[in-house]
Motif scaffolding. Structure first.
Motif, PDB file in Angstrom:
ATOM      1  N   UNK A  30      -0.235   8.040  13.863  1.00 16.72           N
ATOM      2  CA  UNK A  30      -0.852   9.138  13.113  1.00 16.72           C
ATOM      3  C   UNK A  30      -2.361   8.964  13.138  1.00 16.72           C
ATOM      4  N   UNK A  31      -3.048   9.938  13.711  1.00 26.33           N
ATOM      5  CA  UNK A  31      -4.498   9.818  13.834  1.00 26.33           C
ATOM      6  C   UNK A  31      -5.204  10.308  12.579  1.00 26.33           C
ATOM      7  N   UNK A  32      -6.464   9.948  12.477  1.00 28.18           N
ATOM      8  CA  UNK A  32      -7.299  10.396  11.372  1.00 28.18           C
ATOM      9  C   UNK A  32      -8.478  11.179  11.892  1.00 28.18           C
ATOM     10  N   UNK A  33      -9.333  11.618  10.994  1.00 30.59           N
ATOM     11  CA  UNK A  33     -10.585  12.235  11.390  1.00 30.59           C
ATOM     12  C   UNK A  33     -10.437  13.497  12.196  1.00 30.59           C
ATOM     13  N   UNK A  34     -11.307  13.615  13.188  1.00 35.00           N
ATOM     14  CA  UNK A  34     -11.400  14.869  13.931  1.00 35.00           C
ATOM     15  C   UNK A  34     -10.699  14.820  15.280  1.00 35.00           C
ATOM     16  N   UNK A  35     -10.083  13.697  15.617  1.00 34.64           N
ATOM     17  CA  UNK A  35      -9.483  13.600  16.946  1.00 34.64           C
ATOM     18  C   UNK A  35      -8.012  14.010  16.929  1.00 34.64           C
ATOM     19  N   UNK A  36      -7.338  13.824  18.055  1.00 37.19           N
ATOM     20  CA  UNK A  36      -5.971  14.309  18.181  1.00 37.19           C
ATOM     21  C   UNK A  36      -5.137  13.324  18.982  1.00 37.19           C
ATOM     22  N   UNK A  37      -4.011  13.756  19.510  1.00 38.70           N
ATOM     23  CA  UNK A  37      -3.103  12.849  20.211  1.00 38.70           C
ATOM     24  C   UNK A  37      -3.784  12.117  21.356  1.00 38.70           C
ATOM     25  N   UNK A  38      -4.747  12.777  22.009  1.00 39.16           N
ATOM     26  CA  UNK A  38      -5.443  12.147  23.130  1.00 39.16           C
ATOM     27  C   UNK A  38      -6.229  10.915  22.695  1.00 39.16           C
ATOM     28  N   UNK A  39      -6.602  10.854  21.424  1.00 39.93           N
ATOM     29  CA  UNK A  39      -7.319   9.687  20.933  1.00 39.93           C
ATOM     30  C   UNK A  39      -6.503   8.415  20.983  1.00 39.93           C
ATOM     31  N   UNK A  40      -5.189   8.553  21.008  1.00 37.66           N
ATOM     32  CA  UNK A  40      -4.295   7.397  21.079  1.00 37.66           C
ATOM     33  C   UNK A  40      -3.736   7.187  22.487  1.00 37.66           C
ATOM     34  N   UNK A  41      -4.267   7.920  23.478  1.00 36.20           N
ATOM     35  CA  UNK A  41      -3.682   7.850  24.818  1.00 36.20           C
ATOM     36  C   UNK A  41      -3.696   6.435  25.379  1.00 36.20           C
ATOM     37  N   UNK A  42      -4.840   5.764  25.280  1.00 34.85           N
ATOM     38  CA  UNK A  42      -4.941   4.419  25.855  1.00 34.85           C
ATOM     39  C   UNK A  42      -4.072   3.430  25.086  1.00 34.85           C
ATOM     40  N   UNK A  43      -4.072   3.522  23.760  1.00 34.33           N
ATOM     41  CA  UNK A  43      -3.234   2.632  22.954  1.00 34.33           C
ATOM     42  C   UNK A  43      -1.757   2.897  23.244  1.00 34.33           C
ATOM     43  N   UNK A  44      -1.360   4.156  23.299  1.00 33.73           N
ATOM     44  CA  UNK A  44       0.042   4.494  23.564  1.00 33.73           C
ATOM     45  C   UNK A  44       0.487   3.952  24.910  1.00 33.73           C
ATOM     46  N   UNK A  45      -0.401   3.999  25.892  1.00 37.98           N
ATOM     47  CA  UNK A  45      -0.046   3.504  27.226  1.00 37.98           C
ATOM     48  C   UNK A  45       0.243   2.011  27.210  1.00 37.98           C
ATOM     49  N   UNK A  46      -0.432   1.264  26.328  1.00 37.52           N
ATOM     50  CA  UNK A  46      -0.193  -0.178  26.263  1.00 37.52           C
ATOM     51  C   UNK A  46       1.104  -0.521  25.541  1.00 37.52           C
ATOM     52  N   UNK A  47       1.681   0.464  24.835  1.00 38.73           N
ATOM     53  CA  UNK A  47       2.866   0.209  24.008  1.00 38.73           C
ATOM     54  C   UNK A  47       4.145   0.811  24.582  1.00 38.73           C
ATOM     55  N   UNK A  48       4.001   1.711  25.561  1.00 40.41           N
ATOM     56  CA  UNK A  48       5.139   2.500  26.022  1.00 40.41           C
ATOM     57  C   UNK A  48       6.189   1.694  26.768  1.00 40.41           C
ATOM     58  N   UNK A  49       5.876   0.450  27.145  1.00 40.16           N
ATOM     59  CA  UNK A  49       6.898  -0.349  27.824  1.00 40.16           C
ATOM     60  C   UNK A  49       7.933  -0.893  26.854  1.00 40.16           C
ATOM     61  N   UNK A  55       2.932  10.671  19.602  1.00 40.75           N
ATOM     62  CA  UNK A  55       1.616  11.047  19.088  1.00 40.75           C
ATOM     63  C   UNK A  55       1.596  12.557  18.904  1.00 40.75           C
ATOM     64  N   UNK A  56       0.667  13.031  18.081  1.00 43.74           N
ATOM     65  CA  UNK A  56       0.614  14.479  17.848  1.00 43.74           C
ATOM     66  C   UNK A  56      -0.759  14.886  17.324  1.00 43.74           C
ATOM     67  N   UNK A  57      -1.048  16.170  17.468  1.00 39.83           N
ATOM     68  CA  UNK A  57      -2.234  16.759  16.857  1.00 39.83           C
ATOM     69  C   UNK A  57      -1.840  17.205  15.456  1.00 39.83           C
ATOM     70  N   UNK A  58      -2.557  16.718  14.462  1.00 43.00           N
ATOM     71  CA  UNK A  58      -2.210  17.126  13.100  1.00 43.00           C
ATOM     72  C   UNK A  58      -2.555  18.596  12.864  1.00 43.00           C
ATOM     73  N   UNK A  59      -1.859  19.211  11.927  1.00 47.05           N
ATOM     74  CA  UNK A  59      -2.013  20.649  11.697  1.00 47.05           C
ATOM     75  C   UNK A  59      -3.485  21.020  11.468  1.00 47.05           C
ATOM     76  N   UNK A  60      -3.869  22.136  12.080  1.00 51.16           N
ATOM     77  CA  UNK A  60      -5.240  22.613  11.965  1.00 51.16           C
ATOM     78  C   UNK A  60      -6.185  22.036  12.986  1.00 51.16           C
ATOM     79  N   UNK A  61      -5.715  21.063  13.768  1.00 54.46           N
ATOM     80  CA  UNK A  61      -6.544  20.410  14.760  1.00 54.46           C
ATOM     81  C   UNK A  61      -6.040  20.706  16.170  1.00 54.46           C
ATOM     82  N   UNK A  62      -6.988  20.943  17.080  1.00 55.95           N
ATOM     83  CA  UNK A  62      -6.728  21.032  18.509  1.00 55.95           C
ATOM     84  C   UNK A  62      -5.584  21.981  18.842  1.00 55.95           C
ATOM     85  N   UNK A  63      -4.465  21.431  19.334  1.00 56.10           N
ATOM     86  CA  UNK A  63      -3.368  22.243  19.835  1.00 56.10           C
ATOM     87  C   UNK A  63      -2.268  22.478  18.806  1.00 56.10           C
TER      88      UNK A  63
END
Length: 292
Positions: A30-49, A55-63
């Motif tokens: 769950x992201x904070x601030x003004x960013x969205x799911x893409x903000x966790x892209x690098x972290x998610x890639x290290x965990x996906x194995x 990940x998701x864009x919180x309501x009112x943000x981005x997509x």
């Protein structure tokens, strides 16, 4: 590169864009601030194995657009969004999820644990800005009221200026919450990669939404930590090793740990450490999720 499954989820008042990577136990970021799911892209890639990372864009943000015009946001509604998303990707009380929240995402995570504890096995709450827990809460209430007034009278630029001026050097990172370490990267030649460029293009609109409709109302939220503790959800308060001790994030994290009887877990970097060093941060997150 791992396959990313994207989708949308209709919730009351909004439609949520979400992304799923990897396989294994479900881990919601769950992201904070003004960013969205893409903000966790690098972290998610290290965990996906090892995890099915959501990940998701919180309501009112981005997509993830609202169904109607912008309005003050509620931590409770955002926690309900997270619960609906967990259910949609297959989480059940028999197989609850792992959850990581950064900044205001950690605030949402704590509310999720209080409202729907059957869906959460472990929550790592990384530096939640819980101003209502701090002894100088009246100062923060006044500041965010001024921010809100400036937003409606003069617009988001003026509101950001009021906020920055009111920080007085204490917790200055919050003024740009979520903008440090957004998890993108640089392509050869020093050019931002396409994903980071696309996210940066969404951030200006998100910043206006954040300062006008999210930060003031979120700042007044006080989590029901007694309910979280009574429910038995395992909470790991996370604190950046490079975060100054007197930052409001740091002090709030220590208070959460004290009230939950939990031990603080150190993480690399500061408030945005998940983006500046995703490999090291991911390793620390794995350890935190596996311990206990």
């Amino acid at each position: 590169m791992e396959a990313i499954r994207t989708g949308t989820l209709a919730t009351p008042g909004a439609t949520l864009h979400h992304e799923v990577r990897g396989s294994g136990p479900i881990l919601l970021l769950i992201c904070g601030g003004v960013y969205d799911a893409a903000g966790f892209a690098a972290l998610a890639a290290t965990l996906a194995d090892n995890y099915t990372v959501v990940t998701y864009d919180r309501r009112g943000n981005s997509r993830s657009p609202l169904d109607g015009p912008p309005e003050p946001q509620s931590v409770e509604v955002h926690a309900d969004d997270a619960a609906r998303l967990l259910t949609a990707v297959g989480v059940t009380p028999e197989e609850p999820a792992l959850v990581f929240g950064n900044s205001s995402g950690a605030v949402i995570g704590l509310e999720l644990a209080a409202r729907r504890p059957e869906l959460v096995r472990t929550l790592v709450a990384h530096e939640p800005p819980l101003f209502e827990l701090l002894p100088e809460r009246d100062r923060w209430r006044a500041l965010f009221q001024d921010v809100e007034d400036a937003f409606h009278k003069e617009g988001p630029g003026a509101a950001h200026q009021v906020f920055a001026a009111g920080l007085d050097g204490g917790g200055g990172e919050h003024a740009e919450e979520g903008q440090q370490g957004q998890g993108g990267g640089e392509a050869p030649g020093g050019l931002p990669d396409p994903e980071l460029m696309a996210m940066m293009g969404r951030m200006e609109q998100n910043a206006a939404f954040f300062i006008g409709y999210e930060a003031p109302s979120f700042s007044r939220h006080a989590p029901d930590l007694a309910a979280v503790r009574a429910a038995g959800v395992r909470v790991v308060p996370g604190l950046g090793e490079a975060t100054a001790e007197d930052e409001p994030y740091a002090r709030a994290t220590r208070l959460v740990a004290e009230r939950l009887g939990a031990e603080i877990t150190p993480f690399p970097g500061d408030h945005g450490g998940f983006g500046t060093d995703p490999a090291a941060f991911g390793a620390a997150l794995r350890k935190a999720l596996a311990t206990g």
